[in-house]
Design an enzyme around this catalytic site. Structure first.
Site, PDB file in Angstrom:
ATOM      1  N   HIS A   1       6.177   3.087  -6.420  1.00  0.00           N
ATOM      2  CA  HIS A   1       4.985   2.438  -6.964  1.00  0.00           C
ATOM      3  C   HIS A   1       4.698   1.181  -6.158  1.00  0.00           C
ATOM      4  O   HIS A   1       5.622   0.494  -5.719  1.00  0.00           O
ATOM      5  CB  HIS A   1       5.209   2.053  -8.436  1.00  0.00           C
ATOM      6  CG  HIS A   1       3.943   1.813  -9.173  1.00  0.00           C
ATOM      7  ND1 HIS A   1       3.259   0.623  -9.115  1.00  0.00           N
ATOM      8  CD2 HIS A   1       3.203   2.638  -9.956  1.00  0.00           C
ATOM      9  CE1 HIS A   1       2.172   0.714  -9.860  1.00  0.00           C
ATOM     10  NE2 HIS A   1       2.101   1.929 -10.375  1.00  0.00           N
TER      11      HIS A   1
ATOM     12  N   ASP B   1       3.776   9.242 -13.537  1.00  0.00           N
ATOM     13  CA  ASP B   1       3.445  10.656 -13.285  1.00  0.00           C
ATOM     14  C   ASP B   1       4.655  11.563 -13.316  1.00  0.00           C
ATOM     15  O   ASP B   1       4.508  12.784 -13.311  1.00  0.00           O
ATOM     16  CB  ASP B   1       2.741  10.779 -11.919  1.00  0.00           C
ATOM     17  CG  ASP B   1       1.375  10.123 -11.960  1.00  0.00           C
ATOM     18  OD1 ASP B   1       1.093   9.261 -11.119  1.00  0.00           O
ATOM     19  OD2 ASP B   1       0.605  10.444 -12.897  1.00  0.00           O
TER      20      ASP B   1
HETATM   21  C1  SDX Z   1      -0.136   6.018  -9.893  1.00  0.00           C
HETATM   22  O1  SDX Z   1      -1.447   1.405  -8.650  1.00  0.00           O
HETATM   23  C2  SDX Z   1      -1.209   1.882  -9.819  1.00  0.00           C
HETATM   24  O2  SDX Z   1      -1.030   1.170 -10.784  1.00  0.00           O
HETATM   25  C3  SDX Z   1      -1.181   3.405  -9.902  1.00  0.00           C
HETATM   26  C4  SDX Z   1      -0.763   3.994 -11.237  1.00  0.00           C
HETATM   27  C5  SDX Z   1      -1.781   3.672 -12.329  1.00  0.00           C
HETATM   28  O3  SDX Z   1      -1.378   3.671 -13.498  1.00  0.00           O
HETATM   29  O4  SDX Z   1      -2.962   3.507 -11.974  1.00  0.00           O
HETATM   30  O5  SDX Z   1       0.524   3.505 -11.622  1.00  0.00           O
HETATM   31  C6  SDX Z   1      -0.705   5.514 -11.182  1.00  0.00           C
HETATM   32  O6  SDX Z   1      -0.864   6.237  -8.971  1.00  0.00           O
HETATM   33  C7  SDX Z   1       1.376   6.119  -9.757  1.00  0.00           C
HETATM   34  C8  SDX Z   1       1.822   6.552  -8.322  1.00  0.00           C
HETATM   35  C9  SDX Z   1       1.650   8.081  -8.225  1.00  0.00           C
HETATM   36  N1  SDX Z   1       1.915   8.517  -6.832  1.00  0.00           N
HETATM   37  C10 SDX Z   1       3.021   9.192  -6.491  1.00  0.00           C
HETATM   38  O7  SDX Z   1       3.951   9.408  -7.272  1.00  0.00           O
HETATM   39  C11 SDX Z   1       3.040   9.681  -5.056  1.00  0.00           C
HETATM   40  C12 SDX Z   1       4.427   9.417  -4.448  1.00  0.00           C
HETATM   41  N2  SDX Z   1       4.619   7.957  -4.296  1.00  0.00           N
HETATM   42  C13 SDX Z   1       4.184   7.388  -3.083  1.00  0.00           C
HETATM   43  O8  SDX Z   1       3.387   8.058  -2.197  1.00  0.00           O
HETATM   44  C14 SDX Z   1       4.247   5.872  -2.996  1.00  0.00           C
HETATM   45  O9  SDX Z   1       5.396   5.456  -3.602  1.00  0.00           O
HETATM   46  C15 SDX Z   1       3.060   5.135  -3.593  1.00  0.00           C
HETATM   47  C16 SDX Z   1       1.786   5.617  -3.019  1.00  0.00           C
HETATM   48  C17 SDX Z   1       3.042   5.282  -5.070  1.00  0.00           C
HETATM   49  C18 SDX Z   1       3.249   3.648  -3.250  1.00  0.00           C
HETATM   50  O10 SDX Z   1       3.129   3.559  -1.910  1.00  0.00           O
HETATM   51  P1  SDX Z   1       3.334   2.146  -1.128  1.00  0.00           P
HETATM   52  O11 SDX Z   1       3.496   1.021  -2.072  1.00  0.00           O
HETATM   53  O12 SDX Z   1       2.247   2.051  -0.107  1.00  0.00           O
HETATM   54  O13 SDX Z   1       4.727   2.340  -0.483  1.00  0.00           O
HETATM   55  P2  SDX Z   1       4.954   3.012   0.917  1.00  0.00           P
HETATM   56  O14 SDX Z   1       4.191   4.289   1.007  1.00  0.00           O
HETATM   57  O15 SDX Z   1       4.705   1.977   1.963  1.00  0.00           O
HETATM   58  O16 SDX Z   1       6.525   3.381   0.862  1.00  0.00           O
HETATM   59  C19 SDX Z   1       7.494   2.378   1.109  1.00  0.00           C
HETATM   60  C20 SDX Z   1       8.708   3.170   1.631  1.00  0.00           C
HETATM   61  C21 SDX Z   1       8.371   4.089   2.797  1.00  0.00           C
HETATM   62  O17 SDX Z   1       9.573   4.284   3.511  1.00  0.00           O
HETATM   63  P3  SDX Z   1       9.813   3.419   4.892  1.00  0.00           P
HETATM   64  O18 SDX Z   1       8.565   3.616   5.761  1.00  0.00           O
HETATM   65  O19 SDX Z   1       9.956   1.971   4.432  1.00  0.00           O
HETATM   66  O20 SDX Z   1      11.064   3.989   5.513  1.00  0.00           O
HETATM   67  O21 SDX Z   1       9.192   4.045   0.584  1.00  0.00           O
HETATM   68  C22 SDX Z   1       9.033   5.392   1.014  1.00  0.00           C
HETATM   69  C23 SDX Z   1       8.039   5.395   2.155  1.00  0.00           C
HETATM   70  O22 SDX Z   1       8.293   6.506   3.019  1.00  0.00           O
HETATM   71  N3  SDX Z   1       8.526   6.123  -0.149  1.00  0.00           N
HETATM   72  C24 SDX Z   1       8.931   7.330  -0.539  1.00  0.00           C
HETATM   73  C25 SDX Z   1       8.210   7.592  -1.718  1.00  0.00           C
HETATM   74  N4  SDX Z   1       7.405   6.565  -1.988  1.00  0.00           N
HETATM   75  C26 SDX Z   1       7.582   5.661  -1.014  1.00  0.00           C
HETATM   76  N5  SDX Z   1       9.834   8.204  -0.006  1.00  0.00           N
HETATM   77  C27 SDX Z   1       9.999   9.361  -0.680  1.00  0.00           C
HETATM   78  N6  SDX Z   1       9.350   9.694  -1.829  1.00  0.00           N
HETATM   79  C28 SDX Z   1       8.446   8.823  -2.370  1.00  0.00           C
HETATM   80  N7  SDX Z   1       7.835   9.135  -3.492  1.00  0.00           N
END
Ligand code: SDX
Length: 424
Positions: free
Chosen positions: A307, A365
């Site tokens: 998140h 989710d």
């Molecule tokens: C919602 O904003 C809100 O409030 C949203 C929400 C709401 O109520 O409105 O809470 C609802 O959208 C919840 C999120 C639902 N999405 C997912 O579950 C999709 C999977 N999660 C991600 O794609 C990610 O965690 C996000 C999009 C939620 C957050 O992305 P960020 O903050 O931009 O973080 P990032 O993509 O920069 O990741 C940071 C690191 C990365 O690794 P490194 O490059 O540092 O090595 O964490 C890793 C990412 O690769 N990472 C994951 C991961 N999420 C982040 N690795 C594996 N699985 C994951 N789910």
């Protein structure tokens, strides 16, 4: 109440120096007000994804991502989940206070009386292919409401528009579903409460009334409460941005629905179930799947994890995990296996350095899809359920923005990196 002064910050660049005011909110959050930055220095700030940029001051929802705190108008989500109905929470978000008995009864009756759609509205669904995903159908229907209700934006008409949106969204969602399975639309029943009415419109057929299980209706109400608002997330920021041009409320909500559809946002709940079913289909090995989610060269993500704000457990996921166990016990079916896989995934990640270092925990989710599936809601309707829940939050945030006397049309700047002047 507005943020208070909290001193100044100085920005030094070359021989330029500028002092900028710092504002502090009621929970101690501080922000540097850069409104004068470009005028005084010609500099702008850059913040892709706006992870460090506040778009507004807001009194609606407070999140502390470090402590896993979520409050709507000051009330902890755990208390609202336990003690309130979805319509009471919608009233709280929109009006700022929980309704008293009289206000609650009047609001419930008002919403109940606006659940019908104009008969001509039904042709909109007929124009869509049966295979259409219900999210673009719902977005189109929300925008189409602006063609049926074109009143001026007086205070009274805005109140009416708010009630119409809350009342008609479940009907729109259920009609989109019925169209996709070729069944006749089931009209709302005034004798049913909000969530029971939705289940009736989804699962009753003319020849057989769906019997609403109160445990299921309560689980649905809980899901809607937990999704009701979440400060300036992607879809809410979209609703504010579209509304800032003075576009009507229905059109702004339609844009929010489209933004929510993305797999990184509200679309994640559908992908969580698809992920759990994929793991179950393959060899049920959560461990193997996690290795792929951690592999930089593999685009697999552990959907429902991570998140932008919560760097500790999403409080909504904790509440949903308990509700999951209650509903799957009550409903049985093939969901039990998916819940076991989900809980195994969570158990492993809590001890895995990759997830610990990146502070990746289950988000809202992760468990919601298991409950929707246990209730019998089809997977492609999961994000529509998220939209139904988020609707009062979008409305409250839109009204707060439009009622701010200082509100301006949103128009970010950029750093141009293209070709310098050249001639044909
Ligand atoms: C919602 O904003 C809100 O409030 C949203 C929400 C709401 O109520 O409105 O809470 C609802 O959208 C919840 C999120 C639902 N999405 C997912 O579950 C999709 C999977 N999660 C991600 O794609 C990610 O965690 C996000 C999009 C939620 C957050 O992305 P960020 O903050 O931009 O973080 P990032 O993509 O920069 O990741 C940071 C690191 C990365 O690794 P490194 O490059 O540092 O090595 O964490 C890793 C990412 O690769 N990472 C994951 C991961 N999420 C982040 N690795 C594996 N699985 C994951 N789910």
């Amino acid at each position: 109440m507005s943020a208070k002064d909290a001193g100044e910050a100085t920005l030094q660049y070359g021989d330029q120096s500028i002092t900028l005011p710092v504002r502090e909110g009621s929970e101690g959050e501080r922000g540097v007000d850069i409104s004068a930055l470009r005028k005084e220095t010609g500099l702008i700030t850059i913040d892709p994804g706006y992870g460090n940029t506040g778009s507004c001051e807001s009194a609606i929802t407070f999140i502390d991502g470090e402590k896993g705190i979520l409050r709507y108008r000051g009330y902890p989500i755990e208390e609202l989940a336990e003690k309130s109905s979805f319509l009471e929470v919608a009233y709280l978000l929109i009006h700022g206070e929980l309704p008293n008995k009289e206000q609650r009864e009047e609001f419930d009756l008002d919403v109940t009386r606006h659940t019908m759609l104009h008969e001509d509205f039904k042709k909109l669904f007929g124009a869509m292919p049966k295979s259409a995903h219900p999210m673009p159908v719902t977005a189109a229907a929300s925008s189409a409401l602006a063609t049926f209700y074109q009143e001026p934006e007086t205070a009274e008409m805005m109140e009416r528009a708010v009630v119409r949106l809350l009342a008609k969204m479940p009907t729109i969602a259920a009609f989109a579903y019925k169209h996709s399975i070729g069944q006749p639309f089931m009209y709302p029943r005034n004798s049913l409460d909000y969530s029971s009415n939705f289940l009736h419109m989804m699962f009753s057929v003319p020849c057989e009334e769906y019997e609403v299980d109160p445990v299921v209706a309560r689980a649905l109400d809980l899901l809607l409460i937990l999704h009701a608002d979440h400060e300036q997330n992607c879809s809410t920021s979209t609703v504010r941005m579209v509304g800032s041009s003075r576009a009507p409320l229905f059109a702004s909500i339609s844009a929010g629905i489209s933004a929510l559809w993305g797999s990184l946002h509200g679309g994640a709940n559908q992908r969580v179930i698809e992920m759990l079913e994929q793991i179950e289909r393959e060899d049920g090995s959560a461990d193997k799947f996690l290795e792929r989610a951690k592999d930089k060269n593999d685009t697999t993500r552990l959907m429902g994890f991570g998140h932008r704000v919560y760097k500790s457990y999403d409080p909504r996921a904790a509440i949903l995990r308990k509700a999951c166990e209650d509903v799957t016990k009550r409903m049985g079916g093939d969901v039990g296996g998916l819940l076991d896989i989900a809980m195994r995934l969570e158990e492993i990640t809590l001890k895995d350095d990759y997830f610990i270092q990146r502070r990746l925990y289950p988000n809202v989710d992760f468990y919601s899809g298991v409950i929707y599936k246990a209730i019998g809601i089809p997977v492609n309707m999961f994000t529509v359920m998220f939209a139904m829940g988020r609707l009062p939050g979008w409305i409250a945030q839109w009204l707060e923005m439009r009622r701010d006397p200082a509100f301006r049309i949103g128009r970010p700047r950029q750093i141009y990196t293209g070709e310098t002047e050249r001639h044909i």
